[in-house]
Design a protein around this motif. Structure first.
Motif, mmCIF file in Angstrom:
data_model
loop_
_atom_site.group_PDB
_atom_site.id
_atom_site.type_symbol
_atom_site.label_atom_id
_atom_site.label_comp_id
_atom_site.label_asym_id
_atom_site.label_seq_id
_atom_site.Cartn_x
_atom_site.Cartn_y
_atom_site.Cartn_z
ATOM 1 N N VAL A 1 4.498 -0.481 -9.450
ATOM 2 C CA VAL A 1 4.868 -1.265 -8.261
ATOM 3 C C VAL A 1 5.144 -2.712 -8.661
ATOM 4 O O VAL A 1 6.076 -3.348 -8.151
ATOM 5 N N VAL B 1 2.440 1.755 -3.447
ATOM 6 C CA VAL B 1 1.507 2.324 -4.428
ATOM 7 C C VAL B 1 1.308 3.810 -4.146
ATOM 8 O O VAL B 1 1.283 4.641 -5.066
ATOM 9 N N LEU B 2 1.200 4.147 -2.880
ATOM 10 C CA LEU B 2 1.041 5.565 -2.514
ATOM 11 C C LEU B 2 2.277 6.367 -2.928
ATOM 12 O O LEU B 2 2.158 7.496 -3.430
ATOM 13 N N ALA C 1 0.831 -1.209 0.000
ATOM 14 C CA ALA C 1 0.000 0.000 0.000
ATOM 15 C C ALA C 1 0.863 1.255 0.000
ATOM 16 O O ALA C 1 0.579 2.221 -0.732
ATOM 17 N N HIS D 1 -4.238 5.173 -9.862
ATOM 18 C CA HIS D 1 -3.917 4.017 -9.027
ATOM 19 C C HIS D 1 -3.474 2.833 -9.894
ATOM 20 O O HIS D 1 -2.550 2.103 -9.534
ATOM 21 N N GLU E 1 0.016 0.845 -9.701
ATOM 22 C CA GLU E 1 0.140 -0.603 -9.470
ATOM 23 C C GLU E 1 1.032 -1.249 -10.542
ATOM 24 O O GLU E 1 1.794 -2.169 -10.242
ATOM 25 N N ASP E 2 0.918 -0.769 -11.769
ATOM 26 C CA ASP E 2 1.809 -1.288 -12.826
ATOM 27 C C ASP E 2 3.273 -1.053 -12.453
ATOM 28 O O ASP E 2 4.132 -1.939 -12.604
ATOM 29 N N TRP F 1 -6.506 8.480 -2.303
ATOM 30 C CA TRP F 1 -5.207 7.900 -1.938
ATOM 31 C C TRP F 1 -5.337 6.973 -0.733
ATOM 32 O O TRP F 1 -4.512 6.107 -0.533
ATOM 33 N N PHE F 2 -6.362 7.252 0.057
ATOM 34 C CA PHE F 2 -6.469 6.535 1.334
ATOM 35 C C PHE F 2 -7.800 5.799 1.440
ATOM 36 O O PHE F 2 -8.784 6.172 0.789
ATOM 37 N N ARG G 1 -0.617 -10.832 -10.541
ATOM 38 C CA ARG G 1 0.375 -10.565 -11.592
ATOM 39 C C ARG G 1 1.790 -10.758 -11.065
ATOM 40 O O ARG G 1 2.653 -11.318 -11.751
ATOM 41 N N ARG H 1 -4.727 4.854 6.461
ATOM 42 C CA ARG H 1 -4.180 3.725 5.721
ATOM 43 C C ARG H 1 -4.296 3.979 4.230
ATOM 44 O O ARG H 1 -5.386 4.311 3.739
ATOM 45 N N PRO H 2 -3.213 3.857 3.515
ATOM 46 C CA PRO H 2 -3.304 3.988 2.057
ATOM 47 C C PRO H 2 -4.137 2.850 1.468
ATOM 48 O O PRO H 2 -4.327 1.813 2.120
ATOM 49 N N ARG H 3 -4.624 3.055 0.273
ATOM 50 C CA ARG H 3 -5.411 2.002 -0.380
ATOM 51 C C ARG H 3 -4.569 0.742 -0.551
ATOM 52 O O ARG H 3 -3.402 0.802 -0.949
ATOM 53 N N GLU H 4 -5.183 -0.377 -0.253
ATOM 54 C CA GLU H 4 -4.466 -1.651 -0.373
ATOM 55 C C GLU H 4 -4.237 -1.984 -1.845
ATOM 56 O O GLU H 4 -4.960 -1.512 -2.720
ATOM 57 N N VAL H 5 -3.260 -2.816 -2.069
ATOM 58 C CA VAL H 5 -3.016 -3.250 -3.455
ATOM 59 C C VAL H 5 -4.151 -4.186 -3.880
ATOM 60 O O VAL H 5 -4.745 -4.899 -3.051
ATOM 61 N N LEU I 1 -3.024 -7.144 -8.766
ATOM 62 C CA LEU I 1 -1.581 -6.884 -8.686
ATOM 63 C C LEU I 1 -0.870 -8.074 -8.041
ATOM 64 O O LEU I 1 0.183 -8.520 -8.504
#
Lengths: 168, 156
Positions: free
Chosen positions: A40, A23-24, A20, A33, A37-38, A94-95, B27, B16-20, B24
């Protein structure tokens, strides 16, 4: 060592602990986002395959993400996709958290976006990545004192911005 | 003395930031070749397996190359091994043909030295056959003595 899961061989534990925040961190340079993720994904694969060579694996993981994010940003092939994603930047949060706190979260996120990039990346690594200042210094190739200073400046600026927001 | 926690800092830590996304995770699992559960297409472990096969093939190739090099070196060293030195006696000179007639060269040399020497060589040659092979006198057509010829012819 701070930031390192106990089970060294378990990549999933690394992803659970840092995913997390990674990604942030990537979002600091990327508009969506999905793009983050790509990035990350690529950074994590690179990190995992060469992690044994790193002096501090956690610092190296964050450095990989920043490096890949900057690479992505430079990629001209993704120009069109980036422009499309900019349009939806504002609607992606973001959160995560309870709905009743969403307004406060978005206020803080907006204040974070206003921070200078070098302060914001230190803040993300320190607060959500759980890295120590020496680890942040390693990841960003700066001194630990500089990392600490940027963190303090970031907090001060955030406090200032949030105070302005609260004034009707 | 420890400072009291900053309220803003505490608030940030609580966010808390957004979870993956699970996508993902899938992948990454696919790229790392681990976790059958993360791979709906059943390709689990394929990259690692391929990498392992590649390393095995590389190791096998290297081993075969080393073996070939050792064999070549071994055969090469055998081939250039010096042969044992054998003392071979010098071939015996051809036996002198005492009875052989003088050659044309011998006549020419004798003439070059002096005519007398040539005469001497011719005389020696004229005498030599009778000395060397006395049986020739008995089988040749003109080897009988004059007295016996006259007796045969009835001459007095």
């Amino acid at each position: 060592m701070a930031g390192a899961p106990d089970d060294w061989a378990d990549w999933a534990a690394w992803l659970d602990q840092h995913g997390a925040a990674l990604v942030l961190l990537a979002r600091q340079w990327l508009p969506s986002h999905a793009d983050a993720e790509d990035v990350v994904q690529e950074a994590f694969i690179r990190f995992w395959r060469s992690r044994e060579r790193a002096a501090d694996p956690a610092a190296y993981l964050y450095a990989c993400v920043k490096h890949c994010a900057l690479d992505w940003q430079r990629g001209r092939k993704r120009q069109a996709r980036r422009e499309q994603a900019v349009a939806r930047t504002e609607v992606e949060s973001w959160f995560a958290g309870p709905l009743e706190e969403e307004e406060r979260r978005e206020t803080i996120a907006a204040a974070l976006r206003e921070l200078p990039q070098d302060q914001r990346e230190v803040l993300v690594m320190k607060i959500w990545g759980g890295l120590s200042f020496p680890q942040i210094a390693l990841a960003l190739r700066i001194s630990a004192n500089t990392a600490s200073s940027r963190y303090r400046y970031a907090l001060a600026k955030l406090r200032e911005q949030l105070a302005e927001e609260s004034i009707p | 003395m420890k400072e009291p926690p900053d309220p803003l800092e505490a608030e940030l830590f609580a966010m808390r930031p957004r979870e993956v996304s699970p996508e993902l995770r899938r992948r990454i699992a696919g790229r790392l070749g681990v976790g059958q559960a993360f791979q709906p297409d059943g390709q689990a472990g394929k990259p690692d397996l391929q990498r392992r096969r590649w390393w095995i093939a590389l190791a096998g190739g290297l081993a075969a190359a080393c073996l070939a090099a050792i064999l070549l070196w071994w055969w090469g060293s055998r081939r250039v091994e010096p042969e044992p030195i054998v003392d071979r006696p010098d071939p015996a000179p051809p036996a002198q043909m005492e009875d052989a007639p003088p050659t044309l060269l011998a006549y020419q040399r004798a003439l070059a030295r002096s005519p007398e020497e040539l005469d001497a060589l011719l005389d020696k040659q004229a005498v030599a056959p009778q000395e060397s092979n006395p049986e020739l006198g008995q089988v040749g057509p003109l080897t009988r003595s004059d007295a016996k010829l006259h007796a045969l012819l009835g001459d007095e």
